[in-house]
Design a protein around this motif. Structure first.
Motif, PDB file in Angstrom:
ATOM      1  N   VAL A   1      14.331  -2.918  -3.409  1.00  0.00           N
ATOM      2  CA  VAL A   1      14.173  -1.522  -2.996  1.00  0.00           C
ATOM      3  C   VAL A   1      13.452  -0.730  -4.086  1.00  0.00           C
ATOM      4  O   VAL A   1      12.520   0.023  -3.803  1.00  0.00           O
ATOM      5  CB  VAL A   1      15.534  -0.876  -2.655  1.00  0.00           C
ATOM      6  N   VAL A   2      13.859  -0.904  -5.346  1.00  0.00           N
ATOM      7  CA  VAL A   2      13.230  -0.183  -6.456  1.00  0.00           C
ATOM      8  C   VAL A   2      11.760  -0.588  -6.586  1.00  0.00           C
ATOM      9  O   VAL A   2      10.892   0.269  -6.798  1.00  0.00           O
ATOM     10  CB  VAL A   2      14.002  -0.402  -7.774  1.00  0.00           C
ATOM     11  N   ILE A   3      11.478  -1.863  -6.427  1.00  0.00           N
ATOM     12  CA  ILE A   3      10.071  -2.310  -6.458  1.00  0.00           C
ATOM     13  C   ILE A   3       9.300  -1.629  -5.326  1.00  0.00           C
ATOM     14  O   ILE A   3       8.196  -1.117  -5.527  1.00  0.00           O
ATOM     15  CB  ILE A   3       9.982  -3.850  -6.359  1.00  0.00           C
ATOM     16  N   GLY A   4       9.895  -1.603  -4.141  1.00  0.00           N
ATOM     17  CA  GLY A   4       9.241  -0.975  -2.991  1.00  0.00           C
ATOM     18  C   GLY A   4       9.041   0.516  -3.167  1.00  0.00           C
ATOM     19  O   GLY A   4       7.959   1.039  -2.884  1.00  0.00           O
ATOM     20  N   THR A   5      10.070   1.220  -3.631  1.00  0.00           N
ATOM     21  CA  THR A   5       9.922   2.675  -3.792  1.00  0.00           C
ATOM     22  C   THR A   5       8.922   2.996  -4.898  1.00  0.00           C
ATOM     23  O   THR A   5       8.168   3.963  -4.784  1.00  0.00           O
ATOM     24  CB  THR A   5      11.269   3.364  -4.071  1.00  0.00           C
ATOM     25  N   THR A   6       8.904   2.193  -5.940  1.00  0.00           N
ATOM     26  CA  THR A   6       7.921   2.391  -7.009  1.00  0.00           C
ATOM     27  C   THR A   6       6.516   2.131  -6.481  1.00  0.00           C
ATOM     28  O   THR A   6       5.583   2.899  -6.754  1.00  0.00           O
ATOM     29  CB  THR A   6       8.235   1.484  -8.215  1.00  0.00           C
ATOM     30  N   LEU A   7       6.356   1.066  -5.709  1.00  0.00           N
ATOM     31  CA  LEU A   7       5.061   0.771  -5.095  1.00  0.00           C
ATOM     32  C   LEU A   7       4.629   1.914  -4.171  1.00  0.00           C
ATOM     33  O   LEU A   7       3.468   2.337  -4.184  1.00  0.00           O
ATOM     34  CB  LEU A   7       5.128  -0.554  -4.326  1.00  0.00           C
ATOM     35  N   GLY A   8       5.573   2.443  -3.399  1.00  0.00           N
ATOM     36  CA  GLY A   8       5.273   3.574  -2.521  1.00  0.00           C
ATOM     37  C   GLY A   8       4.814   4.797  -3.301  1.00  0.00           C
ATOM     38  O   GLY A   8       3.871   5.489  -2.900  1.00  0.00           O
ATOM     39  N   MET A   9       5.477   5.076  -4.424  1.00  0.00           N
ATOM     40  CA  MET A   9       5.067   6.197  -5.283  1.00  0.00           C
ATOM     41  C   MET A   9       3.654   5.982  -5.793  1.00  0.00           C
ATOM     42  O   MET A   9       2.844   6.913  -5.819  1.00  0.00           O
ATOM     43  CB  MET A   9       6.025   6.342  -6.472  1.00  0.00           C
ATOM     44  N   MET A  10       3.357   4.761  -6.214  1.00  0.00           N
ATOM     45  CA  MET A  10       2.031   4.477  -6.759  1.00  0.00           C
ATOM     46  C   MET A  10       0.965   4.553  -5.661  1.00  0.00           C
ATOM     47  O   MET A  10      -0.130   5.056  -5.898  1.00  0.00           O
ATOM     48  CB  MET A  10       2.013   3.115  -7.452  1.00  0.00           C
ATOM     49  N   LEU A  11       1.288   4.071  -4.464  1.00  0.00           N
ATOM     50  CA  LEU A  11       0.330   4.138  -3.357  1.00  0.00           C
ATOM     51  C   LEU A  11      -0.025   5.582  -3.011  1.00  0.00           C
ATOM     52  O   LEU A  11      -1.165   5.875  -2.641  1.00  0.00           O
ATOM     53  CB  LEU A  11       0.887   3.432  -2.119  1.00  0.00           C
ATOM     54  N   ALA A  12       0.927   6.475  -3.141  1.00  0.00           N
ATOM     55  CA  ALA A  12       0.673   7.880  -2.833  1.00  0.00           C
ATOM     56  C   ALA A  12       0.042   8.634  -3.996  1.00  0.00           C
ATOM     57  O   ALA A  12      -0.783   9.522  -3.789  1.00  0.00           O
ATOM     58  CB  ALA A  12       1.975   8.570  -2.417  1.00  0.00           C
ATOM     59  N   ASN A  13       0.419   8.291  -5.228  1.00  0.00           N
ATOM     60  CA  ASN A  13      -0.004   9.097  -6.372  1.00  0.00           C
ATOM     61  C   ASN A  13      -1.271   8.614  -7.073  1.00  0.00           C
ATOM     62  O   ASN A  13      -1.991   9.434  -7.646  1.00  0.00           O
ATOM     63  CB  ASN A  13       1.138   9.224  -7.380  1.00  0.00           C
ATOM     64  N   VAL A  14      -1.559   7.320  -7.051  1.00  0.00           N
ATOM     65  CA  VAL A  14      -2.780   6.844  -7.701  1.00  0.00           C
ATOM     66  C   VAL A  14      -4.020   7.464  -7.039  1.00  0.00           C
ATOM     67  O   VAL A  14      -4.891   7.979  -7.746  1.00  0.00           O
ATOM     68  CB  VAL A  14      -2.837   5.300  -7.758  1.00  0.00           C
ATOM     69  N   PRO A  15      -4.109   7.474  -5.702  1.00  0.00           N
ATOM     70  CA  PRO A  15      -5.262   8.168  -5.108  1.00  0.00           C
ATOM     71  C   PRO A  15      -5.297   9.658  -5.459  1.00  0.00           C
ATOM     72  O   PRO A  15      -6.371  10.228  -5.634  1.00  0.00           O
ATOM     73  CB  PRO A  15      -5.070   7.970  -3.601  1.00  0.00           C
ATOM     74  N   ALA A  16      -4.123  10.278  -5.573  1.00  0.00           N
ATOM     75  CA  ALA A  16      -4.077  11.695  -5.956  1.00  0.00           C
ATOM     76  C   ALA A  16      -4.669  11.894  -7.341  1.00  0.00           C
ATOM     77  O   ALA A  16      -5.389  12.863  -7.591  1.00  0.00           O
ATOM     78  CB  ALA A  16      -2.634  12.204  -5.918  1.00  0.00           C
ATOM     79  N   VAL A  17      -4.383  10.957  -8.243  1.00  0.00           N
ATOM     80  CA  VAL A  17      -4.920  11.049  -9.598  1.00  0.00           C
ATOM     81  C   VAL A  17      -6.423  10.755  -9.601  1.00  0.00           C
ATOM     82  O   VAL A  17      -7.200  11.464 -10.232  1.00  0.00           O
ATOM     83  CB  VAL A  17      -4.181  10.081 -10.559  1.00  0.00           C
TER      84      VAL A  17
END
Length: 192
Positions: A136-152
């Motif tokens: 779950v932590v791997i998934g939620t971290t991946l989800g955060m990165m999928l949303a925030n890397v494009p934002a950056v």
């Protein structure tokens, strides 16, 4: 595998338009150092969601299966409602960036912004819902990165093109479905 897919998808959707994504836009526009910002987001998310995952796993040992089922079901439904409330960035969180370097500012502000945030609460609930909190932590971290890397990386060019209401509606529907499924007994074979 289900816990990885669900946690990644739910958090990636929940993060769109969230205050931490707005913070990513702000930091990217202000500092223009994407690698430092992305690394800060990654470390802050791993620590924050790691703690949330541990809390979620502990909750499963502290509550009986029937109580846990109701708590999780109601929590997921509450998250569905919360998803429909737009976030805005706190000015205090943005001010921290001036005191530390780009990496340090990102690390501190993201960690603090995630405290009690939708995605942290979702991580706790999913870690309690699924049998493997690490996945779950791997998934939620991946989800955060999928949303925030494009934002950056794409910053302002991306912000105006995302239909926030639609994305939040989809995330709310997923949380509501998880809540109803949990209340109706989905996952009973897992002990709740």
């Amino acid at each position: 595998m289900e816990s990885l897919i669900v946690s990644t998808g739910v958090v990636a959707l929940a993060e769109i338009g969230d205050k931490t994504q707005l913070l990513a836009f702000l930091l990217a526009a202000r500092f223009k150092k994407p690698v430092s910002i992305i690394l800060g987001i990654l470390i802050a998310t791993l620590v924050n969601h790691g703690l949330a995952g541990a809390l979620g796993a502990w909750i499963t040992t502290a509550m009986g299966p029937e109580v846990l089922r109701w708590v999780l079901g109601v929590s997921f439904i509450a998250m569905a409602g919360w998803m429909l409330i737009p976030d805005k960035i706190e000015e205090d969180e943005a001010q921290i960036a001036r005191r530390f370097g780009v990496f340090g500012a990102t690390l501190v502000t993201f960690f603090l912004a995630e405290m009690g945030d939708k995605t942290q609460i979702a991580t706790i609930a999913m870690a309690a819902r699924f049998p493997d909190p690490i996945t779950v932590v791997i998934g939620t971290t991946l989800g955060m990165m999928l949303a925030n890397v494009p934002a950056v990386l794409l910053g302002d060019r991306l912000a105006g093109r995302i239909p926030m209401k639609l994305v939040h509606g989809i995330a709310a529907a997923i949380f509501a479905a998880l809540g109803v499924a949990t209340l109706l007994g989905a996952g009973e074979s897992l002990g709740f």
